[in-house]
Enzyme design. Sequence first.
Site, PDB file in Angstrom:
ATOM      1  CG  HIS A 207      -1.965  -1.026   1.218  1.00  0.00           C
ATOM      2  ND1 HIS A 207      -3.012  -0.994   0.327  1.00  0.00           N
ATOM      3  CD2 HIS A 207      -2.155  -2.142   1.974  1.00  0.00           C
ATOM      4  CE1 HIS A 207      -3.803  -2.038   0.539  1.00  0.00           C
ATOM      5  NE2 HIS A 207      -3.304  -2.752   1.520  1.00  0.00           N
TER       6      HIS A 207
ATOM      7  CB  ALA B 228      14.343 -13.306 -23.163  1.00  0.00           C
TER       8      ALA B 228
ATOM      9  NE  ARG C 135       5.324 -17.015 -34.050  1.00  0.00           N
ATOM     10  CZ  ARG C 135       5.356 -18.351 -33.929  1.00  0.00           C
ATOM     11  NH1 ARG C 135       4.230 -19.055 -34.053  1.00  0.00           N
ATOM     12  NH2 ARG C 135       6.489 -18.990 -33.668  1.00  0.00           N
TER      13      ARG C 135
END
Length: 247
Positions: A174, A221, A244
């Site tokens: 928070h 990566a 894709r």
Amino acid sequence: MRESNKKLMVREKLSQAQASPFRTYVDLTVGSASLRYFLLYEILTFFLGSLSGGIGFLLRKKFYPFLFKNSGRGLIIGRNVVLRHPAQIALGDNVTVDDNSVIDGRGAGSEEVTLENHVIINRNCMLLAKAGPIRLGSRTSIGSNSVIVSMSGVEFGEAVLVAGGCYFSAGAYHMEDSSRAIMDQGTYSKGPIRVGDNAWIGTGAIILDGITIGPNAIVGAGAVVTKDVPEKAIVAGIPATIIRMRK
């Protein structure tokens, strides 16, 4: 959104050390286990934890299973592996934990840290059950220097391949009150991290809190995954987007 239990946090436990250093140490290492179990833990980790060569390998293979809740056949434990609350850790058959790794079952609860059959944890990895369980499905491999943190659960399916230097980031602080240090405002989790069967997580990827990665998906990566990844999707970039779909 789930608020984290402050009592499970290491910082909170260490703050009690001045009052009772021994009790704090026991709580951090084995929790509420019996004195007999604590002494066994101390003896085994002191004499065998850093023992090198074949003798170290064989002695850890023979005696370390007594520390875990369950341990199957063919266990391999490398040098300098740090175990915290090992009675909360369950291992299947042919599990390998390489040198200098850390497995902490402190906040796993009744669901434990579970490494199923043929799981491989490569060297310098950290699996930290801070406030939720961790389950790695059979034949999952975690690359060197990767970190998995569970605040409300981390679950991998079967044959998940994680490359080196990945980070599964559970929870957030928070930060609404600027008059207080962020570390004092508590943490929360958006939900468990889930990775489906046969997924591949590329080198240095970061998976944020509450994310689900579908079966057979690929994370490129260096990607930072901020949204769920569909089944068979290939994602890359910061933030990760779909490149894709696999056939």
